[in-house]
Design an enzyme around this catalytic site. Sequence first.
Site, PDB file in Angstrom:
ATOM      1  N   GLY A  98      88.879 -78.889  36.962  1.00 53.94           N
ATOM      2  CA  GLY A  98      90.240 -79.460  36.803  1.00 53.94           C
ATOM      3  C   GLY A  98      90.936 -79.856  37.897  1.00 53.94           C
ATOM      4  N   GLY A 155      94.789 -77.609  40.185  1.00 56.90           N
ATOM      5  CA  GLY A 155      93.381 -77.732  40.752  1.00 56.90           C
ATOM      6  C   GLY A 155      93.332 -78.334  42.218  1.00 56.90           C
ATOM      7  N   ARG A 197     102.417 -77.149  30.340  1.00 53.48           N
ATOM      8  CA  ARG A 197     103.526 -77.054  29.225  1.00 53.48           C
ATOM      9  C   ARG A 197     104.338 -78.198  29.717  1.00 53.48           C
ATOM     10  NH1 ARG A 197     106.991 -71.765  30.231  1.00 53.48           N
ATOM     11  NH2 ARG A 197     106.285 -71.188  32.389  1.00 53.48           N
ATOM     12  N   ARG A 202     104.044 -71.025  27.030  1.00 51.82           N
ATOM     13  CA  ARG A 202     102.526 -70.913  27.532  1.00 51.82           C
ATOM     14  C   ARG A 202     101.694 -70.860  26.465  1.00 51.82           C
ATOM     15  NH1 ARG A 202     105.282 -67.711  31.728  1.00 51.82           N
ATOM     16  NH2 ARG A 202     105.159 -68.733  33.584  1.00 51.82           N
ATOM     17  N   ASN A 225      93.698 -75.883  24.658  1.00 52.35           N
ATOM     18  CA  ASN A 225      93.104 -75.030  25.784  1.00 52.35           C
ATOM     19  C   ASN A 225      91.961 -74.028  25.690  1.00 52.35           C
ATOM     20  OD1 ASN A 225      94.746 -76.673  27.425  1.00 52.35           O
ATOM     21  ND2 ASN A 225      95.992 -74.875  28.113  1.00 52.35           N
ATOM     22  N   ARG A 270     107.000 -65.207  43.043  1.00 52.17           N
ATOM     23  CA  ARG A 270     108.424 -65.513  42.477  1.00 52.17           C
ATOM     24  C   ARG A 270     109.313 -64.488  42.495  1.00 52.17           C
ATOM     25  NH1 ARG A 270     105.540 -68.951  37.440  1.00 52.17           N
ATOM     26  NH2 ARG A 270     105.622 -71.020  38.682  1.00 52.17           N
ATOM     27  N   HIS A 274     101.314 -62.668  31.585  1.00 51.20           N
ATOM     28  CA  HIS A 274     101.779 -63.670  32.251  1.00 51.20           C
ATOM     29  C   HIS A 274     102.365 -64.672  31.076  1.00 51.20           C
ATOM     30  CE1 HIS A 274     102.122 -66.955  35.153  1.00 51.20           C
ATOM     31  NE2 HIS A 274     101.096 -67.680  34.388  1.00 51.20           N
TER      32      HIS A 274
HETATM   33  P1  NAI Z   1      96.964 -81.308  34.856  1.00 49.80           P
HETATM   34  O1  NAI Z   1      97.340 -82.022  33.535  1.00 49.80           O
HETATM   35  O2  NAI Z   1      97.825 -81.781  36.091  1.00 49.80           O
HETATM   36  O3  NAI Z   1      95.477 -81.062  35.026  1.00 49.80           O
HETATM   37  C1  NAI Z   1      94.518 -80.459  34.104  1.00 49.80           C
HETATM   38  C2  NAI Z   1      93.150 -81.210  34.623  1.00 49.80           C
HETATM   39  O4  NAI Z   1      92.352 -80.674  33.691  1.00 49.80           O
HETATM   40  C3  NAI Z   1      93.259 -82.508  34.237  1.00 49.80           C
HETATM   41  O5  NAI Z   1      92.936 -83.581  35.263  1.00 49.80           O
HETATM   42  C4  NAI Z   1      92.120 -83.012  32.967  1.00 49.80           C
HETATM   43  O6  NAI Z   1      91.610 -84.083  33.185  1.00 49.80           O
HETATM   44  C5  NAI Z   1      91.193 -81.661  33.281  1.00 49.80           C
HETATM   45  N1  NAI Z   1      90.509 -81.357  32.321  1.00 49.80           N
HETATM   46  C6  NAI Z   1      90.834 -81.301  30.845  1.00 49.80           C
HETATM   47  N2  NAI Z   1      89.542 -81.021  30.210  1.00 49.80           N
HETATM   48  C7  NAI Z   1      88.788 -80.951  31.078  1.00 49.80           C
HETATM   49  C8  NAI Z   1      87.501 -80.296  30.732  1.00 49.80           C
HETATM   50  N3  NAI Z   1      86.918 -80.104  29.620  1.00 49.80           N
HETATM   51  N4  NAI Z   1      86.595 -80.094  31.937  1.00 49.80           N
HETATM   52  C9  NAI Z   1      87.251 -80.416  33.167  1.00 49.80           C
HETATM   53  N5  NAI Z   1      88.395 -80.675  33.462  1.00 49.80           N
HETATM   54  C10 NAI Z   1      89.215 -81.165  32.249  1.00 49.80           C
HETATM   55  O7  NAI Z   1      97.378 -79.567  34.408  1.00 49.80           O
HETATM   56  P2  NAI Z   1      97.906 -78.521  35.765  1.00 49.80           P
HETATM   57  O8  NAI Z   1      99.283 -78.866  35.997  1.00 49.80           O
HETATM   58  O9  NAI Z   1      96.985 -78.665  36.832  1.00 49.80           O
HETATM   59  O10 NAI Z   1      97.670 -77.278  34.995  1.00 49.80           O
HETATM   60  C11 NAI Z   1      96.549 -76.726  34.527  1.00 49.80           C
HETATM   61  C12 NAI Z   1      96.448 -75.612  33.805  1.00 49.80           C
HETATM   62  O11 NAI Z   1      97.067 -74.279  34.635  1.00 49.80           O
HETATM   63  C13 NAI Z   1      97.196 -75.612  32.518  1.00 49.80           C
HETATM   64  O12 NAI Z   1      96.802 -74.884  31.367  1.00 49.80           O
HETATM   65  C14 NAI Z   1      98.635 -74.621  33.002  1.00 49.80           C
HETATM   66  O13 NAI Z   1      99.358 -74.173  31.956  1.00 49.80           O
HETATM   67  C15 NAI Z   1      97.886 -73.664  33.922  1.00 49.80           C
HETATM   68  N6  NAI Z   1      98.585 -73.067  34.780  1.00 49.80           N
HETATM   69  C16 NAI Z   1      98.524 -71.611  35.062  1.00 49.80           C
HETATM   70  C17 NAI Z   1      99.161 -71.166  36.185  1.00 49.80           C
HETATM   71  C18 NAI Z   1      98.976 -69.620  36.047  1.00 49.80           C
HETATM   72  O14 NAI Z   1      99.528 -68.898  37.031  1.00 49.80           O
HETATM   73  N7  NAI Z   1      97.983 -68.916  35.453  1.00 49.80           N
HETATM   74  C19 NAI Z   1     100.186 -71.787  36.758  1.00 49.80           C
HETATM   75  C20 NAI Z   1     100.209 -73.030  36.664  1.00 49.80           C
HETATM   76  C21 NAI Z   1      99.589 -73.806  35.659  1.00 49.80           C
END
Ligand code: NAI
Length: 306
Positions: free
Chosen positions: A7, A12, A80, A86, A93, A149, A173
């Site tokens: 990702g 990422g 989101r 979430r 996902n 945070r 989370h």
């Molecule tokens: P984003 O939309 O900017 O990036 C997600 C990327 O995943 C996109 O580039 C997309 O093309 C790629 N993707 C989709 N399907 C894929 C696959 N099968 N293989 C490889 N890549 C694929 O989203 P962002 O902001 O980077 O968030 C990513 C995830 O992380 C979300 O689910 C978000 O909720 C989660 N997140 C979790 C946090 C935590 O504390 N655990 C904190 C912030 C975000």
Amino acid sequence: PKVTIVGAGNVGATAAHIIASKNLADVVLIDVAEGLPQGKALDMMHMLSVEQFTVHVTGTNDYADTRDSDVVVITAGIARKPGMTREDLLGVNAGIMKSVIGAAMEASPNAVFICVTNPLDVMTTLAYRQSGLPAERLMGMGGVLDSSRLAFAVCEELGCAPASVTAWAVGAHGEGMVCWPRFTTVDGTPITELMDEAAVASVVQRCVKGGAEVVAFLKTGSAYYAPGASIAKMVEAILTDSHEVMSVCAHIDGQYGIDDLYMNVPVRLGRGGVEEVVEFDLDDEELAALRASADSVRAGLANLPE
Ligand code: NAI
């Protein structure tokens, strides 16, 4: 060492940038979007002389290029938007996580895996069930961010330096998150002795609602700077075998009276991944809150497609 980040979106790519800036490891960014990981990787390599790192960042759409990674971070999936929890991300996902974990594992069977995709506890459980990885080599990033945070809210409230603060946010989370004010300290003194009850409740609220606050401002997605830094902190602890204790979404197996569940708890991290789940000396109320949080994760797991 070699770190793969699945990702190349906001989270990422930010994690990749921080890992490279700290010169921790070569980074491979992989995404389904063609050109995106390649473009971002090249952009990062263009910083090389400015930031003076010696590691390489590369972008790819092919898991062959991720072969034999030491750590694999999974951030693939949708984020989101305002008004979403979430948990609303589960359906889309779950499908992404299933496809990613198998391919990533085949390329790097000995890696330590860190899931980031939300809803975190459910996605980490899904990856665990799907992969058959030993629990110590599969974890999720959530608690480091939540604790950071909380630390920020404490710094704002008391005007203290970040280095003086140790903060603990654990549990789900998500909406069921739990803060531990009694173990959250400024120069070793619990915040419960430094603030009145209302102020403690307010910093806890700022922690629990922190992610949603960012989403409300951005409108187009969710947080990524603090999440990226939190991923880099875990990667560093693993690669340097630091044995540092931090809040990590780990497999709980009897600790705190909770059985067979992925959720944030204090964990010692090292080269092999999770070295131990550390048990804090909780009072009855704190224990009840943690178990209630575990119940909220179990409720989420019930929605997981088979
Ligand atoms: P984003 O939309 O900017 O990036 C997600 C990327 O995943 C996109 O580039 C997309 O093309 C790629 N993707 C989709 N399907 C894929 C696959 N099968 N293989 C490889 N890549 C694929 O989203 P962002 O902001 O980077 O968030 C990513 C995830 O992380 C979300 O689910 C978000 O909720 C989660 N997140 C979790 C946090 C935590 O504390 N655990 C904190 C912030 C975000």
